[in-house]
Design a protein around this motif. Sequence first.
Motif, short mmCIF file in Angstrom:
data_model
loop_
_atom_site.label_atom_id
_atom_site.label_comp_id
_atom_site.label_asym_id
_atom_site.label_seq_id
_atom_site.Cartn_x
_atom_site.Cartn_y
_atom_site.Cartn_z
N ILE A 92 47.55 -77.99 4.83
CA ILE A 92 48.30 -76.75 5.01
C ILE A 92 48.02 -75.78 3.87
CG2 ILE A 92 50.62 -75.74 5.02
CD1 ILE A 92 51.56 -78.24 6.54
N ALA A 93 48.08 -76.27 2.64
CA ALA A 93 47.82 -75.41 1.48
C ALA A 93 46.39 -74.88 1.50
CB ALA A 93 48.09 -76.17 0.19
N ALA A 94 45.43 -75.75 1.82
CA ALA A 94 44.03 -75.32 1.88
C ALA A 94 43.83 -74.29 2.99
CB ALA A 94 43.13 -76.53 2.10
N SER A 95 44.51 -74.48 4.11
CA SER A 95 44.41 -73.53 5.22
C SER A 95 44.96 -72.16 4.82
CB SER A 95 45.17 -74.06 6.44
OG SER A 95 44.62 -75.28 6.90
N ALA A 96 46.04 -72.18 4.04
CA ALA A 96 46.60 -70.91 3.56
C ALA A 96 45.59 -70.17 2.69
CB ALA A 96 47.88 -71.17 2.77
N LEU A 97 44.95 -70.90 1.79
CA LEU A 97 43.96 -70.28 0.91
C LEU A 97 42.75 -69.78 1.71
CD1 LEU A 97 44.05 -72.82 -2.07
CD2 LEU A 97 45.20 -70.60 -1.91
N ALA A 98 42.30 -70.59 2.68
CA ALA A 98 41.15 -70.20 3.48
C ALA A 98 41.46 -68.97 4.33
CB ALA A 98 40.72 -71.37 4.37
N TYR A 99 42.65 -68.96 4.92
CA TYR A 99 43.04 -67.81 5.76
C TYR A 99 43.03 -66.53 4.95
CZ TYR A 99 45.73 -64.70 8.73
OH TYR A 99 46.13 -63.62 9.48
N GLY A 153 49.00 -66.52 -9.23
CA GLY A 153 48.59 -65.42 -8.38
C GLY A 153 49.15 -65.51 -6.97
N PRO A 154 48.94 -64.45 -6.17
CA PRO A 154 49.57 -64.35 -4.85
C PRO A 154 49.08 -65.36 -3.83
CG PRO A 154 48.02 -62.54 -5.20
CD PRO A 154 48.18 -63.23 -6.51
N ARG A 155 47.83 -65.82 -3.96
CA ARG A 155 47.32 -66.75 -2.95
C ARG A 155 48.00 -68.11 -3.05
NH1 ARG A 155 40.80 -65.50 -2.24
NH2 ARG A 155 41.10 -63.34 -1.54
N ILE A 156 48.24 -68.58 -4.27
CA ILE A 156 48.96 -69.84 -4.44
C ILE A 156 50.41 -69.68 -4.00
CG2 ILE A 156 49.70 -71.60 -6.08
CD1 ILE A 156 46.74 -71.64 -5.47
N ALA A 157 50.99 -68.50 -4.28
CA ALA A 157 52.36 -68.24 -3.83
C ALA A 157 52.45 -68.30 -2.31
CB ALA A 157 52.83 -66.87 -4.33
N ALA A 158 51.45 -67.75 -1.64
CA ALA A 158 51.43 -67.81 -0.18
C ALA A 158 51.25 -69.24 0.32
CB ALA A 158 50.31 -66.92 0.36
N ALA A 159 50.47 -70.05 -0.40
CA ALA A 159 50.30 -71.46 -0.02
C ALA A 159 51.63 -72.19 -0.10
CB ALA A 159 49.27 -72.12 -0.93
N VAL A 160 52.44 -71.86 -1.12
CA VAL A 160 53.78 -72.43 -1.21
C VAL A 160 54.59 -72.03 0.02
CG1 VAL A 160 55.97 -72.31 -2.48
CG2 VAL A 160 53.82 -72.57 -3.72
N GLY A 161 54.49 -70.75 0.41
CA GLY A 161 55.19 -70.28 1.59
C GLY A 161 54.78 -71.01 2.84
N TRP A 162 53.47 -71.25 2.99
CA TRP A 162 52.98 -72.02 4.15
C TRP A 162 53.58 -73.42 4.17
CZ3 TRP A 162 47.90 -71.77 7.12
CH2 TRP A 162 47.53 -70.44 7.38
N CYS A 163 53.61 -74.07 3.02
CA CYS A 163 54.13 -75.45 2.97
C CYS A 163 55.59 -75.49 3.42
CB CYS A 163 54.00 -76.01 1.55
SG CYS A 163 52.31 -76.49 1.11
N PHE A 164 56.38 -74.53 2.96
CA PHE A 164 57.78 -74.50 3.38
C PHE A 164 57.90 -74.14 4.85
CE2 PHE A 164 59.20 -74.09 -1.14
CZ PHE A 164 60.13 -75.11 -1.10
N TYR A 165 57.15 -73.13 5.28
CA TYR A 165 57.29 -72.62 6.65
C TYR A 165 56.94 -73.68 7.68
CZ TYR A 165 56.98 -69.45 10.63
OH TYR A 165 57.16 -68.85 11.86
N PHE A 166 55.79 -74.32 7.50
CA PHE A 166 55.35 -75.30 8.49
C PHE A 166 56.03 -76.65 8.34
CE2 PHE A 166 51.82 -72.21 8.48
CZ PHE A 166 51.82 -71.89 9.83
N ALA A 167 56.73 -76.85 7.23
CA ALA A 167 57.53 -78.07 7.09
C ALA A 167 58.77 -78.02 7.96
CB ALA A 167 57.93 -78.28 5.63
N VAL A 168 59.24 -76.81 8.32
CA VAL A 168 60.48 -76.69 9.09
C VAL A 168 60.33 -77.25 10.50
CG1 VAL A 168 62.13 -75.06 10.10
CG2 VAL A 168 61.40 -74.80 7.72
N PRO A 169 59.32 -76.85 11.29
CA PRO A 169 59.18 -77.48 12.62
C PRO A 169 58.85 -78.96 12.54
CG PRO A 169 57.33 -76.01 12.18
CD PRO A 169 58.35 -75.75 11.12
N LEU A 170 58.22 -79.39 11.46
CA LEU A 170 57.99 -80.82 11.28
C LEU A 170 59.29 -81.55 10.94
CD1 LEU A 170 54.71 -80.86 9.13
CD2 LEU A 170 54.98 -81.92 11.38
N GLY A 171 60.13 -80.89 10.14
CA GLY A 171 61.34 -81.53 9.65
C GLY A 171 62.51 -81.51 10.61
N ALA A 172 62.57 -80.51 11.49
CA ALA A 172 63.69 -80.43 12.43
C ALA A 172 63.83 -81.69 13.29
CB ALA A 172 63.57 -79.18 13.29
N PRO A 173 62.73 -82.21 13.90
CA PRO A 173 62.88 -83.45 14.68
C PRO A 173 63.32 -84.63 13.83
CG PRO A 173 60.82 -82.34 15.22
CD PRO A 173 61.37 -81.65 14.01
#
Length: 432
Positions: A389-396, A80-100
């Motif tokens: 992050i994934a739980a926050s996506a679902l909660a949001y 379903g869409p909520r888990i898909a969005a959680a995947v999106g959150w994991c990728f999105y917020f991994a970028v500012p973590l990963g750049a440094p």
Amino acid sequence: MNARTDLSVSQGAALSVGAVLGTGLISLPALAADAAGPASLVAWLALIVLSAPLAWTFAALGARYPDGGGVSTYARMAFGPRIAAAVGWCFYFAVPLGAPVAVAFTGGYVSDVLGGGRVTELATFLVIVGTAYVMNLFGLRVSGRVQLVLSVSLALLLVVTVIAALPHARWENLTPFAPHGWTGIGAAAALLVWGFAGWEALSSLSGEYRNPRRDVPRATLIAVAVVGVLYLAVATVSVLALGPDLAGSRAPLADLLAIGLGGPVRVLTAVVAVVLTLGAVNAYFAGSSRLGVALANEGALPARVFGGQRRSLTFIFLASIACALLSLDLHTATLLVTGCFTLVYVIGTAAALRLLPAGWSRVVAGIAFAAVVTLLWLSGPPALLSLVIAASALAYQAIVRPSRAKPSSISSGSTAPNPTTSPEAVRDGCSA
């Protein structure tokens, strides 16, 4: 024939290798050796073996459901869409973590040449991330051909490094084999996920092949073999030639070339590392900024902060700087990012178990699922961030998301959901 459906096996294999063969290899041998000593070679071998079922799982998904949306699409189809969005959150917020982290790998090479230690590394970070931000702000992109040349150049550099350092390999450097105990192998394996992130690109590229059911498995086998040989060769020679010095090295490829060739090789490797990292960070900023907009349009992120390409890009840029100023040690910072990637793989392989028909493909997906769950556990406490992050996506979504959802922008064929797996991002060289 449309270019989007005219990808040959060799081209697909090259793009897949480019998506996996990223910036991590310039420093991962040292990080792994620091965690496990010479036994880190066991972790390298384990990750290479894991690559086969993981890559095959995503290839099977791509061959059966040709699509450009990657893991997000399969998560949506299965859960379903909520888990898909959680995947999106994991990728999105991994970028500012990963750049440094990515730039820290390169900063080690720059400071190896210029000196200055942490100050030089921070200056390198600001230059690379600032350049990537400005390039994306004005819509400047590094072409796919240039990025492919960079990936090929890295592969050639690795081959030259192995050949040059091989005469200096010493078997005695394998002892003591496991100075930190066998638990160190698990710690090293969790770190090495960074170097193997990108296999999900196989599913996103599937719709571009002339004959996905025939060509995707062939390209997968070629890519797994090439990446496996390169990684294991570099890791083995690093351990045998540098010995105990490997664990403390900030520029292991430069050290290998220096003992093999001498001369100004440190300057050369530093330049290659900077250019390669700039290309990768630029591609990640481009892909993830679109991902933020897609998530905001979907209602999975607040539109006031992430709506619009410039807002999303600026958030990533500022968050990257904030993460760099946290002064986390490189080991922990790397695990925070690999934890996010690993959780996405957990969701992706779980989706495969629901979407693939009974048979060998599902058995392989089960093996891949068990392996990535184990890797997530081996990541230790840093892996909790990915769960938060994934739980926050679902909660949001449960609390804030409007009852009448907008048409999904994280859907089949979307180029936004996953900066590491969309066809455009892979062609632009977006790799770890």
